[in-house]
Design an enzyme around this catalytic site. Sequence first.
Site, short mmCIF file in Angstrom:
data_model
loop_
_atom_site.label_atom_id
_atom_site.label_comp_id
_atom_site.label_asym_id
_atom_site.label_seq_id
_atom_site.Cartn_x
_atom_site.Cartn_y
_atom_site.Cartn_z
N LYS A 9 0.83 -1.20 0.00
CA LYS A 9 0.00 0.00 0.00
C LYS A 9 0.87 1.26 0.00
O LYS A 9 1.65 1.49 0.94
CB LYS A 9 -0.93 -0.01 1.22
N LYS A 54 -14.23 -6.30 -8.17
CA LYS A 54 -14.79 -6.29 -6.81
C LYS A 54 -16.29 -6.53 -6.87
O LYS A 54 -17.02 -5.80 -7.54
CB LYS A 54 -14.45 -4.96 -6.12
MG MG Z 1 -6.48 -1.86 -5.39
#
Ligand code: MG
Length: 357
Positions: free
Chosen positions: A150, A256
């Site tokens: 991240k 997603k």
């Molecule tokens: Mg992502």
Amino acid sequence: MREGSYSWSTQSHTAFDTTIVLIDTDEGITGVGECCPLGPTYLPAYAHGVRAGISQLAPHLMGHDPTHLDHINGVMDTQLKGHPYVKSAIDMACWDLLGKAASLPLYILLGGKLQKEVTLYKVVTRADPAAMAERIPEYRDQGFRQFQVKVGEDPATDIIRIHRVAQEMEAGEVLNADANTGWKQHEALQVADAITDLGKQTGIRLTFEQPCLSYHECLAVRQHTDLPFVLDECIDSIGALLQAHHDHAMDMINLKISRFGGLTRARQARDLCVSLGLPMNVEDSWGGEITTAAIAHLAHSTPPAFQFQSSAFHEYATTQIATGAPSVHNGTMTASDAPGLGVEPILDALELTAEFA
Ligand code: MG
């Protein structure tokens, strides 16, 4: 969160609010679904919105056969424009009912078990570069070889983060630098330029994910780098997927489930990606055992060459909301063979917020 907090781009949270849907039928079967936005500022979705939207939709769904998935989705789209994440948990619960009615695990109904185990990645949450790097041997000991690192905060620090993490990694492992929309275009270009030779120097498989907020910024960055490119947040519809494919805007997408409105629409996008030759990270925004089961069934039924990696979100949580979750072993997960999603909600762990009859 098991690790205290989850941090990406400029955001950080210590807990997420999830919504569970239970659908009871006159045949005595109950279906279960889940939608867990990643806080209120990640995508245009938020936990109270899930529940408000379900309150809006639920009365219109009473009396319909939940196993007729396209019909149910048609009713939902007629009664509420947009808000796909609201519809996701309902759609998921209907798929669970379909599986239970057919006495089949969902991976069979979604296309068949095309892979025995689902490859997972491990998130390396944003922290100081050294702290992030320290996690790699620990996660490798758990069996992970694919890491989602991240970044997306300060680009200079992000360059150090990526290099420090890479030092701890072995050739053949995956370093997916995910900015979660956090950089401006010029910042993304700086980072891409600074890590462009890292893969060649180390043998690490580098990927560069959703550097900027808008599709057009991402496309501009893509046109100036050779790094394998992943689009995530801006792939929110079949139209966006087709446009990006037409523009050669990515090498892979993050699919997603809740962003597409549930398993029905996510499967449609999954099948289109396979037909287009486009690999996917099969996942969702976030969730517990129930969402993870849905991810696992969709991933099991995806050809292995097209399922790059997935996430077992329940492994990050401290609260267990269901039994029967996919088992996690050596950097992979395996869904239950029980009918439907194969999960059983733990009702004592849940707070009842609304009931419709
Ligand atoms: Mg992502």
